[in-house]
Structure formats: structure tokens, C-alpha cells
Design a protein around this motif. Structure first.
Motif, PDB file in Angstrom:
ATOM      1  N   ASP A 127     -51.783 -12.476 -10.819  1.00  0.00           N
ATOM      2  CA  ASP A 127     -52.134 -10.139 -10.494  1.00  0.00           C
ATOM      3  C   ASP A 127     -53.515 -10.654 -11.722  1.00  0.00           C
ATOM      4  OD1 ASP A 127     -50.676 -10.193  -8.163  1.00  0.00           O
ATOM      5  OD2 ASP A 127     -49.618  -8.905  -9.064  1.00  0.00           O
ATOM      6  N   VAL A 128     -54.548 -10.817 -11.035  1.00  0.00           N
ATOM      7  CA  VAL A 128     -55.879 -10.346 -12.696  1.00  0.00           C
ATOM      8  C   VAL A 128     -55.818  -8.924 -12.130  1.00  0.00           C
ATOM      9  CG1 VAL A 128     -58.109 -10.613 -13.077  1.00  0.00           C
ATOM     10  CG2 VAL A 128     -56.213 -12.801 -11.097  1.00  0.00           C
ATOM     11  N   ILE A 129     -55.548  -8.606 -13.404  1.00  0.00           N
ATOM     12  CA  ILE A 129     -55.407  -6.585 -13.582  1.00  0.00           C
ATOM     13  C   ILE A 129     -56.967  -6.572 -14.889  1.00  0.00           C
ATOM     14  CG2 ILE A 129     -54.200  -4.559 -14.618  1.00  0.00           C
ATOM     15  CD1 ILE A 129     -52.366  -7.012 -14.279  1.00  0.00           C
ATOM     16  N   HIS A 130     -58.238  -5.870 -14.410  1.00  0.00           N
ATOM     17  CA  HIS A 130     -58.858  -5.303 -15.271  1.00  0.00           C
ATOM     18  C   HIS A 130     -58.856  -3.556 -15.796  1.00  0.00           C
ATOM     19  CE1 HIS A 130     -63.710  -4.048 -15.390  1.00  0.00           C
ATOM     20  NE2 HIS A 130     -63.297  -5.072 -16.866  1.00  0.00           N
ATOM     21  N   THR A 131     -59.448  -3.824 -17.340  1.00  0.00           N
ATOM     22  CA  THR A 131     -59.286  -2.945 -17.968  1.00  0.00           C
ATOM     23  C   THR A 131     -60.542  -2.368 -18.212  1.00  0.00           C
ATOM     24  OG1 THR A 131     -56.620  -3.504 -18.948  1.00  0.00           O
ATOM     25  CG2 THR A 131     -57.532  -1.560 -19.692  1.00  0.00           C
ATOM     26  N   LEU A 132     -60.415  -0.677 -17.652  1.00  0.00           N
ATOM     27  CA  LEU A 132     -61.774  -0.551 -18.553  1.00  0.00           C
ATOM     28  C   LEU A 132     -62.028   0.319 -18.989  1.00  0.00           C
ATOM     29  CD1 LEU A 132     -63.206   0.226 -14.831  1.00  0.00           C
ATOM     30  CD2 LEU A 132     -63.946  -1.608 -16.272  1.00  0.00           C
ATOM     31  N   SER A 133     -63.349  -0.252 -20.296  1.00  0.00           N
ATOM     32  CA  SER A 133     -62.897   1.415 -21.037  1.00  0.00           C
ATOM     33  C   SER A 133     -64.144   2.115 -21.501  1.00  0.00           C
ATOM     34  CB  SER A 133     -62.926   0.540 -23.036  1.00  0.00           C
ATOM     35  OG  SER A 133     -62.043  -0.223 -22.569  1.00  0.00           O
ATOM     36  N   ASP A 134     -64.377   3.766 -21.592  1.00  0.00           N
ATOM     37  CA  ASP A 134     -65.350   4.173 -22.002  1.00  0.00           C
ATOM     38  C   ASP A 134     -66.345   3.885 -23.187  1.00  0.00           C
ATOM     39  OD1 ASP A 134     -66.859   6.494 -21.893  1.00  0.00           O
ATOM     40  OD2 ASP A 134     -65.659   7.788 -20.937  1.00  0.00           O
ATOM     41  N   PRO A 135     -67.214   3.808 -22.836  1.00  0.00           N
ATOM     42  CA  PRO A 135     -68.258   2.927 -23.882  1.00  0.00           C
ATOM     43  C   PRO A 135     -67.952   4.306 -24.931  1.00  0.00           C
ATOM     44  CG  PRO A 135     -69.097   3.298 -21.802  1.00  0.00           C
ATOM     45  CD  PRO A 135     -68.035   3.701 -21.326  1.00  0.00           C
ATOM     46  N   LEU A 186     -64.797 -18.070  -3.296  1.00  0.00           N
ATOM     47  CA  LEU A 186     -66.106 -17.659  -3.734  1.00  0.00           C
ATOM     48  C   LEU A 186     -66.531 -16.314  -3.338  1.00  0.00           C
ATOM     49  CD1 LEU A 186     -68.743 -18.558  -4.692  1.00  0.00           C
ATOM     50  CD2 LEU A 186     -69.526 -19.362  -2.132  1.00  0.00           C
ATOM     51  N   ALA A 187     -65.815 -15.676  -2.225  1.00  0.00           N
ATOM     52  CA  ALA A 187     -66.094 -13.902  -2.043  1.00  0.00           C
ATOM     53  C   ALA A 187     -65.573 -13.237  -3.554  1.00  0.00           C
ATOM     54  CB  ALA A 187     -65.299 -13.690  -0.742  1.00  0.00           C
ATOM     55  N   ASP A 188     -65.013 -14.049  -3.974  1.00  0.00           N
ATOM     56  CA  ASP A 188     -64.024 -12.759  -5.154  1.00  0.00           C
ATOM     57  C   ASP A 188     -64.420 -12.730  -6.063  1.00  0.00           C
ATOM     58  OD1 ASP A 188     -62.490 -11.731  -2.946  1.00  0.00           O
ATOM     59  OD2 ASP A 188     -60.796 -13.290  -3.261  1.00  0.00           O
ATOM     60  N   ALA A 189     -65.402 -14.300  -6.743  1.00  0.00           N
ATOM     61  CA  ALA A 189     -65.827 -14.676  -7.982  1.00  0.00           C
ATOM     62  C   ALA A 189     -66.458 -13.646  -8.642  1.00  0.00           C
ATOM     63  CB  ALA A 189     -66.674 -16.201  -8.038  1.00  0.00           C
ATOM     64  N   PRO A 190     -68.177 -13.558  -8.118  1.00  0.00           N
ATOM     65  CA  PRO A 190     -68.756 -12.330  -8.696  1.00  0.00           C
ATOM     66  C   PRO A 190     -68.052 -11.488  -8.955  1.00  0.00           C
ATOM     67  CG  PRO A 190     -69.566 -12.630  -6.022  1.00  0.00           C
ATOM     68  CD  PRO A 190     -68.405 -13.916  -6.325  1.00  0.00           C
ATOM     69  N   THR A 191     -66.756 -10.764  -8.369  1.00  0.00           N
ATOM     70  CA  THR A 191     -66.323  -9.685  -8.857  1.00  0.00           C
ATOM     71  C   THR A 191     -65.255 -10.382 -10.565  1.00  0.00           C
ATOM     72  OG1 THR A 191     -65.431  -8.661  -6.438  1.00  0.00           O
ATOM     73  CG2 THR A 191     -64.360  -8.070  -7.898  1.00  0.00           C
ATOM     74  N   LEU A 192     -64.751 -11.284 -10.312  1.00  0.00           N
ATOM     75  CA  LEU A 192     -63.978 -11.439 -11.280  1.00  0.00           C
ATOM     76  C   LEU A 192     -65.384 -11.674 -12.328  1.00  0.00           C
ATOM     77  CD1 LEU A 192     -61.451 -11.950 -12.330  1.00  0.00           C
ATOM     78  CD2 LEU A 192     -61.442 -14.516 -11.814  1.00  0.00           C
ATOM     79  N   ALA A 193     -66.313 -11.827 -12.234  1.00  0.00           N
ATOM     80  CA  ALA A 193     -67.076 -12.521 -13.390  1.00  0.00           C
ATOM     81  C   ALA A 193     -67.233 -10.948 -14.095  1.00  0.00           C
ATOM     82  CB  ALA A 193     -68.519 -13.452 -12.674  1.00  0.00           C
ATOM     83  N   ALA A 194     -67.861 -10.398 -12.904  1.00  0.00           N
ATOM     84  CA  ALA A 194     -68.197  -8.840 -13.315  1.00  0.00           C
ATOM     85  C   ALA A 194     -67.323  -8.629 -14.959  1.00  0.00           C
ATOM     86  CB  ALA A 194     -68.987  -8.260 -12.489  1.00  0.00           C
ATOM     87  N   ALA A 195     -66.087  -8.760 -14.530  1.00  0.00           N
ATOM     88  CA  ALA A 195     -65.134  -8.015 -14.722  1.00  0.00           C
ATOM     89  C   ALA A 195     -64.803  -8.509 -15.764  1.00  0.00           C
ATOM     90  CB  ALA A 195     -63.652  -8.039 -14.352  1.00  0.00           C
ATOM     91  N   ILE A 196     -64.645  -9.973 -16.197  1.00  0.00           N
ATOM     92  CA  ILE A 196     -64.896 -10.922 -17.169  1.00  0.00           C
ATOM     93  C   ILE A 196     -65.733  -9.830 -18.198  1.00  0.00           C
ATOM     94  CG2 ILE A 196     -64.507 -12.368 -18.618  1.00  0.00           C
ATOM     95  CD1 ILE A 196     -63.637 -13.967 -16.091  1.00  0.00           C
ATOM     96  N   THR A 197     -67.269  -9.610 -17.785  1.00  0.00           N
ATOM     97  CA  THR A 197     -67.796  -9.155 -19.211  1.00  0.00           C
ATOM     98  C   THR A 197     -68.168  -7.725 -19.413  1.00  0.00           C
ATOM     99  OG1 THR A 197     -70.085  -8.634 -17.375  1.00  0.00           O
ATOM    100  CG2 THR A 197     -69.470 -11.156 -17.914  1.00  0.00           C
TER     101      THR A 197
END
Length: 222
Positions: A127-135, A186-197
Motif C-alpha cells: 500500500d502506498v501511504i502519503h504523509t502531508l505536512s503543514d508547511p 497509467l491513470a494513477d501515475a500522476p497522483t503518485l508523481a504529485a505525492a512524491i514531490t
């Protein structure tokens, strides 16, 4: 005279013995043989398994271990290190995610650390889990599941070399960078790319009974 009789007798005995052996070798054996798969070369976990490191040998059917594979499997990887001479069992293999790719599949590299990459092998699902931080505060705001049950294609060092459990222990500290290549639609690739950055990514390895989770909606954490 006596020595001649001895020679004749010995020659006759040898002839009879040879004839008997030939007859015995020509008669069918009652032993039933069964093919079984054996490992023919030491193999790292995650390596492709095929005729280059596997072979079939025939042994008495009564000697075949329970659940041992009797045909060389196609499209699989080693799920663990294998040693020359071992019989092959189902738990020793895992499906190769690149064996039957779909047209819209894409391979994407996800930056992680050795702490997580060293536990993964090609063929695992994560599972790919993305953690967001408050800048503004640098505090963690939320974590959410982006993708579930994504196949691992390859685990690499920061130099791009395949990473095994052995090399993971010798590559540096737990925080040393590494890359895990995932097979994503391919449909999920942009979401993953955005999360990585946007923030750190955590990969949670599936166990055999693990369920596939739907992606969490925006603003909802798991």
C-alpha cells in the motif's frame, strides 16, 4: 588339464552371470519415477526463475516431498534465497509482476529509505501511504492511502543497483536513500508523481490475507 577345466568353468560362470545381468537390466523396473523441480544454482531473492536456475529430475515417486513442484513454473520470482540442490516448493516463489503487464501499466520509482526498502522484494504487494505536512508549522497534517496492493517490480540502491537483504545491511544507515519501483496503472501515475514531490511516501507490505483498500478521499486520513 586341471587348470584348463578351471578356465572353462570360470568362463562359463562369467557368461552365465553376464547373461543374467543383461536380462535383469532389460526387464522393466517396478519403481515408479516422478519429475520434481530442483534448484541448479544459488539464487538471490527476487531473481527470475526459469530453466537457467531450475531443472527437472526424476526420482522415485515415494521419495518426492509433499507439495514439491513437479513442473518448472513460468512467470515467477524467487521469494527467498535459494540454494543449489534444493527442491522447489510453492512458498519459495512469487509471481513476476512484469510477466503479463497490461498496456496501461507503468513502472515508477518511489524514493524511500533502507529502513523500508530492505524489507521488500520484487513480487511483493504494497500500500502506498502519503504523509502531508503543514508547511507553516512543519508538523504532520495527515496520512492517507493513495494506492493499494501495488506490485513491487524492483528494489534499488541509490546507485540504481538491485538491493538484496544482504546488501541492504551493508549499504549504510536505515536513513540511506533507496528506490522501490512499482507497477502502477497509467491513470494513477500522476497522483503518485504529485505525492512524491509533496511529501514522504511510506510503503506498507501486504501479508497473504491482506485486503485491498480503496484510496482515501482527499482530506480523509487512515
Amino acid at each position: 588339464m586341471r587348470s584348463r577345466l578351471v578356465r572353462i568353468f570360470a568362463s562359463a560362470l562369467i557368461a552365465v552371470t553376464a547373461t543374467l545381468l543383461l536380462r535383469l537390466s532389460a526387464e522393466p523396473s517396478d519403481t515408479v519415477l516422478q519429475n520434481v523441480v530442483v534448484v541448479t544454482a544459488d539464487t538471490d531473492a527476487g531473481a527470475v526463475l526459469d530453466a537457467t536456475n531450475l531443472s527437472l529430475i526424476a526420482i522415485p515417486a515415494s521419495a518426492v516431498p509433499p507439495n514439491a513442484l513437479t513442473e518448472i513454473p513460468a512467470g515467477v520470482l524467487a521469494a527467498q534465497p535459494l540454494w543449489k540442490g534444493q527442491y522447489l516448493f510453492p512458498q519459495m516463489i512469487t509471481l513476476n509482476p512484469l510477466f503479463h503487464p497490461r498496456p496501461d501499466d507503468r513502472v515508477m520509482g518511489v524514493p524511500v529509505t533502507l529502513a523500508s526498502a530492505g524489507l521488500l522484494r520484487p513480487g511483493d504487494r504494497v500500500d502506498v501511504i502519503h504523509t502531508l505536512s503543514d508547511p507553516r508549522t512543519a508538523e504532520t497534517a495527515e496520512s492517507r492511502v493513495l494506492l493499494s496492493a501495488v506490485p513491487v517490480v524492483q528494489v534499488l540502491t541509490q546507485q540504481g543497483q538491485p538491493l538484496s537483504a544482504t546488501t541492504a545491511r551493508n549499504q549504510g544507515t536505515a536513513g540511506t536513500p533507496a528506490v522501490v519501483e512499482l507497477l502502477v496503472p497509467l491513470a494513477d501515475a500522476p497522483t503518485l508523481a504529485a505525492a512524491i514531490t509533496a511529501g514522504p511516501i511510506t510503503l506498507a507490505r501486504h501479508l497473504p490475507p491482506s485486503a485491498v483498500l480503496p484510496p482515501a478521499p482527499e482530506g480523509v486520513s487512515r
